[in-house]
Design an enzyme around this catalytic site. Structure first.
Site, short mmCIF file in Angstrom:
data_model
loop_
_atom_site.label_atom_id
_atom_site.label_comp_id
_atom_site.label_asym_id
_atom_site.label_seq_id
_atom_site.Cartn_x
_atom_site.Cartn_y
_atom_site.Cartn_z
N SER A 2 -12.04 -17.85 -22.18
CA SER A 2 -11.03 -18.31 -21.23
C SER A 2 -11.14 -19.81 -21.04
O SER A 2 -12.25 -20.35 -21.05
CB SER A 2 -11.24 -17.59 -19.89
OG SER A 2 -10.65 -18.32 -18.83
N HIS A 14 0.84 -1.21 0.00
CA HIS A 14 0.00 0.00 0.00
C HIS A 14 0.87 1.26 0.00
O HIS A 14 0.47 2.30 0.52
CB HIS A 14 -0.98 0.00 1.18
CG HIS A 14 -2.11 -0.97 0.98
ND1 HIS A 14 -3.36 -0.58 0.58
CD2 HIS A 14 -2.15 -2.32 1.09
CE1 HIS A 14 -4.14 -1.66 0.48
NE2 HIS A 14 -3.43 -2.74 0.76
N ASP A 47 2.54 1.98 -3.09
CA ASP A 47 2.65 2.43 -4.49
C ASP A 47 1.77 3.65 -4.79
O ASP A 47 2.23 4.61 -5.39
CB ASP A 47 2.42 1.28 -5.50
CG ASP A 47 1.09 0.55 -5.37
OD1 ASP A 47 0.30 0.86 -4.45
OD2 ASP A 47 0.83 -0.34 -6.22
N GLU A 70 -7.64 -1.53 -15.49
CA GLU A 70 -8.06 -2.01 -14.17
C GLU A 70 -8.85 -0.95 -13.41
O GLU A 70 -9.87 -1.24 -12.79
CB GLU A 70 -6.83 -2.44 -13.37
CG GLU A 70 -7.18 -3.01 -12.02
CD GLU A 70 -6.42 -4.29 -11.66
OE1 GLU A 70 -5.68 -4.82 -12.50
OE2 GLU A 70 -6.59 -4.74 -10.53
N GLY A 88 -4.54 -12.80 -4.36
CA GLY A 88 -3.63 -11.69 -4.06
C GLY A 88 -2.31 -11.84 -4.79
O GLY A 88 -1.29 -11.28 -4.37
N LEU A 89 -2.30 -12.59 -5.88
CA LEU A 89 -1.06 -12.83 -6.63
C LEU A 89 -1.12 -12.18 -8.02
O LEU A 89 -0.38 -12.55 -8.92
CB LEU A 89 -0.80 -14.34 -6.73
CG LEU A 89 -0.68 -15.04 -5.36
CD1 LEU A 89 -0.57 -16.55 -5.54
CD2 LEU A 89 0.52 -14.49 -4.58
N SER A 90 -2.02 -11.22 -8.16
CA SER A 90 -2.12 -10.41 -9.38
C SER A 90 -2.51 -11.20 -10.62
O SER A 90 -1.93 -11.01 -11.69
CB SER A 90 -0.80 -9.67 -9.66
OG SER A 90 -0.62 -8.70 -8.72
N ASP A 112 1.50 -4.03 -9.63
CA ASP A 112 1.32 -5.35 -10.23
C ASP A 112 1.62 -5.32 -11.73
O ASP A 112 2.29 -6.20 -12.27
CB ASP A 112 -0.12 -5.84 -9.99
CG ASP A 112 -0.53 -5.68 -8.53
OD1 ASP A 112 0.36 -5.59 -7.68
OD2 ASP A 112 -1.75 -5.62 -8.27
N TYR A 155 -9.83 -1.57 0.29
CA TYR A 155 -8.66 -1.00 -0.36
C TYR A 155 -8.87 0.50 -0.60
O TYR A 155 -8.01 1.33 -0.27
CB TYR A 155 -8.41 -1.74 -1.68
CG TYR A 155 -7.16 -1.33 -2.43
CD1 TYR A 155 -5.98 -2.05 -2.29
CD2 TYR A 155 -7.16 -0.24 -3.30
CE1 TYR A 155 -4.83 -1.70 -2.99
CE2 TYR A 155 -6.03 0.12 -4.00
CZ TYR A 155 -4.87 -0.61 -3.85
OH TYR A 155 -3.74 -0.25 -4.55
C1 GLA Z 1 -2.89 -4.48 -4.86
C2 GLA Z 1 -2.79 -3.31 -5.84
C3 GLA Z 1 -1.37 -2.77 -5.84
C4 GLA Z 1 -0.88 -2.46 -4.42
C5 GLA Z 1 -1.14 -3.64 -3.50
C6 GLA Z 1 -0.84 -3.33 -2.06
O1 GLA Z 1 -2.13 -5.55 -5.33
O2 GLA Z 1 -3.14 -3.71 -7.14
O3 GLA Z 1 -1.30 -1.62 -6.65
O4 GLA Z 1 -1.47 -1.28 -3.95
O5 GLA Z 1 -2.49 -4.08 -3.58
O6 GLA Z 1 0.51 -3.08 -1.90
#
Ligand code: GLA
Length: 394
Positions: free
Chosen positions: A80, A47, A49, A175, A136-138, A187, A239
């Site tokens: 998909s 948190h 960025d 996004e 949480g792995l993008s 990410d 968030y």
């Molecule tokens: C998510 C957001 C990122 C960052 C993280 C927390 O992954 O996409 O931009 O803010 O949370 O660090």
């Protein structure tokens, strides 16, 4: 090395073949190109960025593959291998409000690239990947970036450093503006700029970045990722609420962002909650700098301590942890991890632990046992080795 059934990243050539075969089955023709883009874990710097701060993520070997072929009629079809609902529309109607569900991440990238002047044609798109969803792995950034690099491939545009910078911005717009999930950009940046064997120290004040070599196995270490299976969704309000608190803090201090704030400044903040939020950000930036230095010096014990401090800060000051994440972190450390912390946006998702290789199975078993004992859903685990950035797959 280990008896644990980790979530495997898959073999890139086999995954490219699978997505190619899926494309042929879905659309009855060969794809023109296949883009590949990795998910990520963040070693430290959470948190920060969107506060113009510092982060230290690495690209996972787990990635999303996007097979695409251009069309001449301006139609866009998105499918998909993992999701049931396909989407189809036209290239003129890809922006905010036109698409729903997971396909917004794909359509949003095509829209944002067009907005940036790329001559994006109609396309057929099929995606398939190994980044766990909602962990949480993008997985969303991996999806966006795989489509972005594939689209460049279709256009014959080489993914130079300058083009990658434009793609990062397009994926962030997809996004935030199309999918409606606020993101700070970490990410997408790591997915498009990663280097194998290194974490990337990114400074969101000037958007510079530098590689920090991350050599785990020769140091006798593994970076264990535990997906708590607690669904994490960035579109939920937590968030955005944290982000708003940070902006309130900066405004009250008369600063453009919390990057310029010092700990002493924080005494001037009137609201106790806002002060704790800001304290996390200020101290987390310092921890990222210290972690970069500790890694360069090979001081793993210091890295571990910083990870543990980071978790406490997120749990107590930023309040983005949850019981499952806390149990994963505490249990990992008790069972022999050097350090552990939650990673990513929080409110569920994944924890990471820096674990001596000879303790890996014991740490995994201890976490599994602790989850079962607490009647939590069984977690899943994977290993993070820093992989390469998004690019074309063959
Ligand atoms: C998510 C957001 C990122 C960052 C993280 C927390 O992954 O996409 O931009 O803010 O949370 O660090």
């Amino acid at each position: 090395m280990s008896d644990t059934a980790f979530v495997r990243p898959g073999v890139p050539a086999e995954l490219a073949d699978a997505v190619r075969a899926g494309f042929v089955e879905a659309y009855g023709a060969q794809p023109t190109v296949i883009g590949r883009a990795p998910g990520r874990v963040n070693l430290i710097g959470e948190h920060t960025d969107y506060n113009r701060g510092l982060v230290l993520p690495l690209a996972l070997p787990h990635a999303t593959y996007a097979a695409v072929a251009p069309r001449t009629d301006g139609r866009v079809r998105i499918a998909s291998a993992e999701e049931q609902s396909d989407w189809s529309g036209t290239v003129d109607a890809l922006g905010p409000g036109h698409v729903e569900g997971w396909a917004t991440y794909v359509a949003g990238v095509l829209w944002a690239m067009r907005e940036d002047g790329f001559d994006v044609p109609g396309m057929d798109v099929l995606v398939h990947g190994t980044v766990p969803y909602g962990a949480g792995l993008s997985s969303s950034a991996a999806l966006e970036c795989s489509v972005a690099v594939a689209t460049c491939g279709v256009l014959g545009v080489e993914a130079t450093a300058e083009v990658r910078r434009r793609l990062i911005d397009a994926c962030i717009r997809a996004e935030t503006e199309v999918a409606g999930a606020p993101t700070g950009g970490m990410d997408q940046t790591i997915s498009l700029l990663a280097t194998a064997g290194a974490a990337l120290l990114i400074d969101f004040d000037d958007h510079s970045s530098r590689e920090v070599p991350l050599v785990l196995e020769p140091a006798g270490l593994a970076l264990l990722v535990t997906d708590t299976r607690v669904s994490h969704a960035l579109v939920d309000g937590g968030y955005a609420a944290r982000r708003a608190d940070c902006e309130t803090a900066a405004a009250e201090l008369g600063l453009t962002s919390l990057r310029q704030a010092t700990l002493a400044d924080l005494d001037r903040l009137s609201d106790e909650r806002v002060r704790r939020r800001a304290k996390h950000v200020v101290t987390e930036n310092d921890r990222v700098t210290a972690a970069g230095e500790a890694l360069a010096a090979g001081d793993w014990a210091a890295v571990g301590t910083l990870m543990r401090d980071s978790h406490v800060s997120m749990r107590d000051d930023f309040e983005i942890s949850c019981d499952e994440l806390d149990v994963a972190v505490t249990t990992a450390v008790e069972a022999g991890a050097i350090g552990a912390r939650m990673t990513g946006g929080g409110f569920g998702g994944s924890a990471i632990a820096l674990v001596p290789l000879d303790r890996l199975d014991a740490v995994v078993q201890a976490i599994d046992l602790a989850f079962a004992g607490a009647a939590f859903r069984a977690p899943q685990h994977l290993l993070a080795e820093p992989g390469p950035a998004a690019g074309l797959a063959t």
